[in-house]
Design a protein around this motif. Structure first.
Motif, PDB file in Angstrom:
ATOM      1  N   PRO A   1       0.675  -1.014  -0.026  1.00 29.74           N
ATOM      2  CA  PRO A   1       0.248  -0.008  -0.102  1.00 29.74           C
ATOM      3  C   PRO A   1       0.828   1.249  -0.514  1.00 29.74           C
ATOM      4  CG  PRO A   1       0.173  -1.237   2.366  1.00 29.74           C
ATOM      5  CD  PRO A   1       0.848  -1.636   1.195  1.00 29.74           C
ATOM      6  N   GLU A   2       2.360   1.045   0.101  1.00 27.22           N
ATOM      7  CA  GLU A   2       3.417   2.758   0.332  1.00 27.22           C
ATOM      8  C   GLU A   2       3.033   2.899  -1.101  1.00 27.22           C
ATOM      9  OE1 GLU A   2       4.451  -0.616   3.205  1.00 27.22           O
ATOM     10  OE2 GLU A   2       3.719  -1.366   1.493  1.00 27.22           O
ATOM     11  N   ASP A   3       3.825   4.124  -0.729  1.00 25.51           N
ATOM     12  CA  ASP A   3       3.829   5.124  -2.230  1.00 25.51           C
ATOM     13  C   ASP A   3       5.171   4.251  -2.646  1.00 25.51           C
ATOM     14  OD1 ASP A   3       5.603   6.589  -0.777  1.00 25.51           O
ATOM     15  OD2 ASP A   3       4.379   8.254  -0.471  1.00 25.51           O
ATOM     16  N   LEU A   4       5.839   4.895  -4.130  1.00 23.59           N
ATOM     17  CA  LEU A   4       7.167   4.510  -4.480  1.00 23.59           C
ATOM     18  C   LEU A   4       8.109   4.775  -3.560  1.00 23.59           C
ATOM     19  CD1 LEU A   4       7.050   2.954  -6.625  1.00 23.59           C
ATOM     20  CD2 LEU A   4       4.701   4.333  -6.654  1.00 23.59           C
ATOM     21  N   ASP A   5       8.025   6.293  -2.786  1.00 21.70           N
ATOM     22  CA  ASP A   5       9.085   6.616  -2.189  1.00 21.70           C
ATOM     23  C   ASP A   5       9.493   5.394  -0.827  1.00 21.70           C
ATOM     24  OD1 ASP A   5      10.950   8.000  -3.449  1.00 21.70           O
ATOM     25  OD2 ASP A   5       8.974   9.534  -3.024  1.00 21.70           O
ATOM     26  N   ASP A   6       7.767   5.121  -0.024  1.00 20.04           N
ATOM     27  CA  ASP A   6       7.846   4.824   1.042  1.00 20.04           C
ATOM     28  C   ASP A   6       8.261   2.879   0.377  1.00 20.04           C
ATOM     29  OD1 ASP A   6       7.337   6.221   2.824  1.00 20.04           O
ATOM     30  OD2 ASP A   6       5.525   6.009   3.029  1.00 20.04           O
ATOM     31  N   TYR A   7       8.344   2.462  -0.462  1.00 21.57           N
ATOM     32  CA  TYR A   7       8.463   0.757  -0.892  1.00 21.57           C
ATOM     33  C   TYR A   7       9.729   0.975  -0.835  1.00 21.57           C
ATOM     34  CZ  TYR A   7       7.871  -3.170  -3.761  1.00 21.57           C
ATOM     35  OH  TYR A   7       8.241  -5.029  -4.850  1.00 21.57           O
ATOM     36  N   LEU A   8      10.600   1.270  -1.538  1.00 23.53           N
ATOM     37  CA  LEU A   8      11.741   1.452  -1.288  1.00 23.53           C
ATOM     38  C   LEU A   8      12.134   2.022  -0.259  1.00 23.53           C
ATOM     39  CD1 LEU A   8      12.491   3.661  -4.032  1.00 23.53           C
ATOM     40  CD2 LEU A   8      12.147   1.293  -4.861  1.00 23.53           C
ATOM     41  N   ALA A   9      11.629   2.553   0.915  1.00 21.40           N
ATOM     42  CA  ALA A   9      12.681   2.486   2.072  1.00 21.40           C
ATOM     43  C   ALA A   9      11.970   1.516   2.916  1.00 21.40           C
ATOM     44  CB  ALA A   9      12.054   3.469   2.699  1.00 21.40           C
ATOM     45  N   VAL A  10      11.164   0.297   2.937  1.00 24.23           N
ATOM     46  CA  VAL A  10      10.813  -0.763   3.359  1.00 24.23           C
ATOM     47  C   VAL A  10      11.000  -1.990   2.910  1.00 24.23           C
ATOM     48  CG1 VAL A  10       8.632  -2.095   4.117  1.00 24.23           C
ATOM     49  CG2 VAL A  10       8.534   0.584   4.158  1.00 24.23           C
ATOM     50  N   TYR A  11      11.150  -1.976   1.152  1.00 26.32           N
ATOM     51  CA  TYR A  11      11.557  -3.396   0.902  1.00 26.32           C
ATOM     52  C   TYR A  11      12.889  -4.274   0.578  1.00 26.32           C
ATOM     53  CZ  TYR A  11       6.339  -3.593   1.769  1.00 26.32           C
ATOM     54  OH  TYR A  11       5.132  -4.078   2.350  1.00 26.32           O
ATOM     55  N   VAL A  12      13.324  -2.398  -0.362  1.00 28.08           N
ATOM     56  CA  VAL A  12      14.188  -2.853  -1.324  1.00 28.08           C
ATOM     57  C   VAL A  12      16.098  -2.024   0.470  1.00 28.08           C
ATOM     58  CG1 VAL A  12      16.010  -2.257  -2.634  1.00 28.08           C
ATOM     59  CG2 VAL A  12      14.075  -2.079  -3.084  1.00 28.08           C
ATOM     60  N   GLN A  13      16.982  -2.956   1.101  1.00 22.77           N
ATOM     61  CA  GLN A  13      17.489  -2.617   1.972  1.00 22.77           C
ATOM     62  C   GLN A  13      18.269  -2.182   2.373  1.00 22.77           C
ATOM     63  OE1 GLN A  13      17.045  -6.495   0.875  1.00 22.77           O
ATOM     64  NE2 GLN A  13      14.803  -6.353   2.149  1.00 22.77           N
ATOM     65  N   SER A  14      19.023  -0.879   2.410  1.00 20.40           N
ATOM     66  CA  SER A  14      19.356  -0.476   1.719  1.00 20.40           C
ATOM     67  C   SER A  14      20.046   0.833   3.191  1.00 20.40           C
ATOM     68  CB  SER A  14      19.634   0.744   0.800  1.00 20.40           C
ATOM     69  OG  SER A  14      20.715   1.253   0.095  1.00 20.40           O
ATOM     70  N   HIS A  15      21.617   1.401   3.183  1.00 16.45           N
ATOM     71  CA  HIS A  15      22.038   1.801   4.122  1.00 16.45           C
ATOM     72  C   HIS A  15      21.421   3.558   3.543  1.00 16.45           C
ATOM     73  CE1 HIS A  15      25.572   2.061   2.289  1.00 16.45           C
ATOM     74  NE2 HIS A  15      26.039   0.443   2.211  1.00 16.45           N
ATOM     75  N   SER A  16      21.621   3.523   2.580  1.00 16.52           N
ATOM     76  CA  SER A  16      21.871   4.466   1.244  1.00 16.52           C
ATOM     77  C   SER A  16      20.973   5.085   0.360  1.00 16.52           C
ATOM     78  CB  SER A  16      23.231   5.504   1.908  1.00 16.52           C
ATOM     79  OG  SER A  16      23.731   4.357   0.644  1.00 16.52           O
ATOM     80  N   ASP A  17      20.893   6.055   0.004  1.00 17.59           N
ATOM     81  CA  ASP A  17      19.898   6.742  -0.990  1.00 17.59           C
ATOM     82  C   ASP A  17      20.884   7.630  -1.565  1.00 17.59           C
ATOM     83  OD1 ASP A  17      16.738   7.509   0.987  1.00 17.59           O
ATOM     84  OD2 ASP A  17      17.514   5.805  -0.615  1.00 17.59           O
ATOM     85  N   PRO A  18      20.347   8.037  -3.059  1.00 20.02           N
ATOM     86  CA  PRO A  18      21.615   8.727  -3.718  1.00 20.02           C
ATOM     87  C   PRO A  18      21.731  10.275  -3.532  1.00 20.02           C
ATOM     88  CG  PRO A  18      19.479   8.121  -5.062  1.00 20.02           C
ATOM     89  CD  PRO A  18      19.864   7.500  -3.648  1.00 20.02           C
ATOM     90  N   SER A  19      23.533  10.740  -3.436  1.00 19.12           N
ATOM     91  CA  SER A  19      23.342  11.634  -2.997  1.00 19.12           C
ATOM     92  C   SER A  19      22.375  12.433  -3.932  1.00 19.12           C
ATOM     93  CB  SER A  19      24.499  12.312  -2.829  1.00 19.12           C
ATOM     94  OG  SER A  19      25.322  12.242  -4.521  1.00 19.12           O
ATOM     95  N   GLU A  20      22.631  14.611  -3.394  1.00 19.41           N
ATOM     96  CA  GLU A  20      21.536  14.833  -4.251  1.00 19.41           C
ATOM     97  C   GLU A  20      22.355  15.381  -4.966  1.00 19.41           C
ATOM     98  OE1 GLU A  20      19.082  16.559  -3.912  1.00 19.41           O
ATOM     99  OE2 GLU A  20      18.326  15.425  -2.035  1.00 19.41           O
ATOM    100  N   ASP A  21      24.192  15.502  -5.290  1.00 16.33           N
ATOM    101  CA  ASP A  21      24.916  15.509  -6.852  1.00 16.33           C
ATOM    102  C   ASP A  21      23.794  14.301  -8.241  1.00 16.33           C
ATOM    103  OD1 ASP A  21      25.606  17.737  -5.772  1.00 16.33           O
ATOM    104  OD2 ASP A  21      27.038  16.304  -4.952  1.00 16.33           O
ATOM    105  N   ILE A  22      23.810  12.760  -7.199  1.00 16.33           N
ATOM    106  CA  ILE A  22      23.831  11.750  -8.356  1.00 16.33           C
ATOM    107  C   ILE A  22      22.336  12.591  -9.310  1.00 16.33           C
ATOM    108  CG2 ILE A  22      23.497   9.292  -8.069  1.00 16.33           C
ATOM    109  CD1 ILE A  22      25.658   9.145  -6.392  1.00 16.33           C
ATOM    110  N   LYS A  23      21.202  12.604  -8.232  1.00 17.89           N
ATOM    111  CA  LYS A  23      20.368  12.882  -8.139  1.00 17.89           C
ATOM    112  C   LYS A  23      20.194  14.092  -9.459  1.00 17.89           C
ATOM    113  CE  LYS A  23      18.138  12.785  -4.591  1.00 17.89           C
ATOM    114  NZ  LYS A  23      17.409  13.009  -3.033  1.00 17.89           N
ATOM    115  N   ALA A  24      21.090  15.521  -9.334  1.00 16.11           N
ATOM    116  CA  ALA A  24      20.777  15.969 -10.212  1.00 16.11           C
ATOM    117  C   ALA A  24      21.222  15.801 -11.314  1.00 16.11           C
ATOM    118  CB  ALA A  24      21.531  17.247  -9.713  1.00 16.11           C
ATOM    119  N   ASN A  25      21.632  14.581 -11.662  1.00 17.04           N
ATOM    120  CA  ASN A  25      22.683  14.703 -13.259  1.00 17.04           C
ATOM    121  C   ASN A  25      21.516  13.495 -13.965  1.00 17.04           C
ATOM    122  OD1 ASN A  25      25.156  15.179 -13.337  1.00 17.04           O
ATOM    123  ND2 ASN A  25      25.220  14.230 -11.524  1.00 17.04           N
TER     124      ASN A  25
END
Length: 671
Positions: free
Chosen positions: A42-66
């Motif tokens: 039921p989560e939105d996409l951002d929460d789905y990634l946070a809950v089910y794709v187990q990671s210790h970080s998200d991409p930095s703002e510089d990477i997202k800006a590209n």
């Protein structure tokens, strides 16, 4: 090895008998396996990634800006002609990961029209698949256009359909079941190739996409999103995939499992020569490298247990279902190279062991040792507690609020897993959540967790996260154990005489167990072993009573002189149906009655019939024989052992016993 209820495996029929009927049976089998087990989060996409794709970080703002605007504008597929546009799709994906660290960068490959078979050669009669796109492991480059691909270099698959109407989730109809099945078969093969704890696949449908997470109990599907408008969702998914919170390759990998190296293979070969057990690792070092693996396990359940590493080099048996116990049994040996030299100055020698792993239905066992370690660490993975092992900075907390920090590499940290989950208020042990989706449908629970995964990866957790802890009985927990090898796998017989004698003696062992009230319930090729030491009286024996059952009273002996009493009646005198449990067994060795009757009570006659199918399976697959069933089917194993539909599989076996076997004598000549 052992499976319960209606088991589904999907073989590939490579001969002329690859008929439309065979294909339908396979698809029907997969459809039944997936029914009620595909759920939408039921989560939105951002929460789905946070809950089910187990990671210790998200991409930095510089990477997202590209991320470039109009990244997917050149991807304009027409239905049935998607493959000609794959290059544009790959260009867009590669642009999303271009600024990832080189050792974390993925390669995307065109696999159109290429068949990829089940990972293990000796068990390759399971359904192959043709994924549209395959994805490498991080930092491992692959050719963009794949030819003769294998699962060993692939970490994920992507399926690309031209229209949004081809999105199968939440829809009825065989065509949608087939689309989900395509994803499921690829997920199954990735599980077995790499011993993953969970597998991710991506489906593209027109300009919409979904992310699907498979584990051994269910599949959890993301909401649909427009990846043209939200390419950041895909980028964040790729980033989190290659920065797992546990493990060193991708999210869902098992940090205890590693592929073999060339020195590993050579060491095993040398050890086998010393042992003189007559088991040889493949002469092809490439095959040995691909199929084998190293696994590290604790020697006990103690928190401070010594960790020991085993090299698994010969797969004895496998339950090739996706949503199942997925049992694998290997011949293995402990890696003793790190041990100190003994008093003679020589290195420690190893011995053969049997290594078994299975995703047991959890019930009351949720992996006690793992859960205790998890809880003691404050809901973190053990390696996160030791700052010398994990350089990622842990977020700090004050009054329950997160103090936002930044990782050393500039990426954004995530909250450590919360050890609580959000239950479905309407669910109860007596009334589980209403799950009515077909394989092409998904269900959405009333509420769900909104925090990272609250359980170790050695447990599935989809049902608990979506529907609450009351439904833990639907989950699976990974169990690994090692026992000394006291016999040789049945398929490694040295003569057909030895093979038949081993099965004969295993039947005698089964009889002795039944005489004291124990019914094995899983007679199969992996559970009958050849006694290795020739001085022993018996040539074979039955082992692995993991799924056995016991009657309340010791049954009367099966007196061969009592010709008037059917053994089934004498069995019934000892205990009622409550003692005998539901049907179980290894699929290709199950009795025809058990296959034809889903509610069959597993009894002694079913085990005895399983001995016959065990012997027949070995003879047809591992001897030279003159049996030809039909001109169109040169491989009789495909005709006798049918997968995909229980009724059809039982009917074929019954016909073999009552007609074909008696009217068509044939000879097994030998190897």
């Amino acid at each position: 090895m052992s499976i319960s209820t209606s088991s589904i495996c999907g073989p590939s029929w490579d001969s002329a008998a690859d008929t439309e009927q065979d294909s339908k049976l396979v698809q029907q089998g997969w459809g039944r396996e997936l029914t009620d087990r595909v759920n939408q989060a039921p989560e939105d996409l951002d929460d789905y990634l946070a809950v089910y794709v187990q990671s210790h970080s998200d991409p930095s703002e510089d990477i997202k800006a590209n991320i470039k605007p109009n990244l997917f504008d050149k991807w304009t597929p027409a239905k049935g002609k998607e493959a000609v546009m794959y290059n544009h799709l790959i260009d867009a994906f590669e642009a999303l990961v271009k600024h990832f660290p080189k050792d974390r960068r993925l390669t995307f490959c065109d696999c159109a029209g290429q068949k990829i078979s089940f990972p293990f050669k000796d068990h390759a009669d399971h359904h192959e698949t043709k994924p549209d796109l395959v994805v490498s492991f991080p930092g491992k480059a692959l050719p963009r256009k794949q030819t003769n691909p294998t699962w060993w270099a692939v970490s994920m698959v992507m399926e690309a359909k031209a229209t949004e109407e081809q999105d199968p989730f939440g829809k009825q109809g065989q065509v949608h079941v087939d689309t989900v099945t395509q994803l499921a078969i690829s997920a199954r093969n990735l599980f077995f190739a790499h011993d993953f704890c969970c597998v991710f696949v991506v489906g593209l449908y027109g300009h919409s996409a979904r992310i699907v997470r498979f584990d051994r109990s269910s599949a959890i599907v993301s909401k649909r999103f427009d990846y043209r408008k939200r390419p950041d969702i895909l980028q964040r998914f790729f980033w989190r995939l290659v920065h797992p919170i546990d493990g060193d390759t991708i999210a869902g990998c098992d940090r205890a499992v590693h592929p073999l190296t060339a020195p590993d293979v050579q060491w095993v070969k040398n050890q086998l020569k010393k042992l003189q057990w007559g088991i040889a690792i493949s002469e092809s070092s490439d095959e040995a490298l691909l199929e084998g693996r190293k696994v590290t396990v604790p020697e006990s359940d103690a928190r401070d247990a010594v960790m020991r590493t085993f090299i698994l080099f010969d797969l004895i048996d496998v339950n090739a279902r996706l949503l199942s116990k997925a049992t694998m049994v290997w011949m293995a040996m402990e890696d003793t190279r790190e041990r100190p030299l003994d008093q003679t100055g020589e290195d420690s020698s190893s011995k053969l062991v049997v290594f078994k792993e299975t995703w047991r239905c959890s019930g009351a066992d949720l992996g006690k040792r793992k859960m205790e370690a998890w809880t003691a660490a404050g809901g973190k993975f053990p390696h996160e507690v030791d700052i010398n092992q994990d350089p990622v900075k842990e977020p700090s907390f004050s009054d329950g609020s997160m103090i936002h920090t930044t990782n050393a590499d500039g990426t954004q940290p995530v909250l450590p897993p919360d050890v609580t989950s959000t239950p479905n208020a309407s669910a109860s042990p007596e009334h589980p959540p209403e799950v009515v989706a077909s394989a092409g449908q998904h269900t959405t629970p009333a509420s769900a967790a909104s925090s990272p995964l609250p359980y170790p990866l050695y447990q599935t957790h989809g049902w608990r996260l979506l529907f609450g802890d009351k439904h833990f009985t639907r989950e699976h927990s990974l169990v690994r154990f090692v026992v000394n090898a006291v016999g040789r796998p049945l398929k490694r017989f040295r003569s057909t005489r030895e093979l038949v004698e081993a099965v004969r003696d295993a039947i005698e062992g089964h009889r002795e167990a039944w005489d004291v009230g124990v019914l094995h319930r899983d007679v199969s090729t992996g559970n009958v072993l050849i006694a290795e030491r020739p001085e022993e009286r018996l040539r074979g024996f039955l082992h692995d009573f993991d799924y056995s059952s016991m009657t309340k009273d010791i049954p009367p002996p099966l007196d061969s002189s009592d010709t008037l009493t059917d053994p089934r009646l004498r069995m019934a005198e000892a205990g009622d149906d409550d003692d005998l449990k539901e049907r179980t067994g290894t699929y290709h060795c199950m009795s025809y009655y058990s296959l034809e009757n889903e509610d069959a009570i597993h009894s002694v006659q079913h085990d005895l019939e399983s001995f016959y199918w065990t012997l027949l399976w070995i003879v047809l697959r591992h001897t030279i024989h003159d049996l030809k069933v039909t001109e169109d089917e040169p491989d009789p194993c495909n005709a006798v052992f049918r997968f995909g539909n229980d009724q059809d599989a039982g009917r074929i076996k019954r016909a073999w016993l009552t007609t074909m076997n008696s009217s068509s004598p044939w000879n097994a000549i030998g190897r």
